[in-house]
Design a protein around this motif. Sequence first.
Motif, PDB file in Angstrom:
ATOM      1  N   ARG A   7      45.592  51.356  33.987  1.00  0.00           N
ATOM      2  CA  ARG A   7      46.397  50.351  34.676  1.00  0.00           C
ATOM      3  C   ARG A   7      46.097  50.288  36.169  1.00  0.00           C
ATOM      4  O   ARG A   7      45.638  51.258  36.767  1.00  0.00           O
ATOM      5  N   CYS A  30      41.918  43.981  36.700  1.00  0.00           N
ATOM      6  CA  CYS A  30      42.920  43.912  35.635  1.00  0.00           C
ATOM      7  C   CYS A  30      43.166  42.497  35.120  1.00  0.00           C
ATOM      8  O   CYS A  30      42.907  41.505  35.803  1.00  0.00           O
ATOM      9  N   THR A  81      48.204  41.709  32.116  1.00  0.00           N
ATOM     10  CA  THR A  81      49.082  42.805  31.706  1.00  0.00           C
ATOM     11  C   THR A  81      49.016  43.986  32.677  1.00  0.00           C
ATOM     12  O   THR A  81      49.748  44.964  32.505  1.00  0.00           O
ATOM     13  N   GLN A 102      46.354  45.852  32.982  1.00  0.00           N
ATOM     14  CA  GLN A 102      45.389  46.805  32.438  1.00  0.00           C
ATOM     15  C   GLN A 102      43.976  46.340  32.768  1.00  0.00           C
ATOM     16  O   GLN A 102      43.727  45.133  32.910  1.00  0.00           O
TER      17      GLN A 102
END
Length: 136
Positions: A70, A14, A17, A19
Amino acid sequence: MTFIKPYIIRLSHCDATGQVFYPNYFHIFNALVEDWFYEGLEIRYDELLMQRGLSLPTVKLESTFLVPTRMGEVVDFWLIVSHLGRSSVRFTMGVSKDGVDRVRLNRVAVCISQRDGKPVPVPPDLREKIQEFMRG
């Protein structure tokens, strides 16, 4: 037939953020192809490369990112073979969760000799296993 591998999204995949940072998808998709060899085809990918001197580099790659994924989510990475040519394999791959596509990917790989880097026909034993997989 579809090869499906559940996968947990980790911090290392990730960005800030939380994500998935999109280049990391490509790393996971590559691992998915290796898993497909070992588990779906029951052919050792390491032997294909290291002992048989073959490789399956990507020559074309198209991707569409539909919904963010996520950290901490468990998603399904999946793969189908959409075409098997003389020396090429076309994969349609994706990431989904609860029936919703997150990422779609089309990848063309070509079987090459590591000795000279030139395309070679997909070996008969591999071709047979891929065709069996495609038939389901």
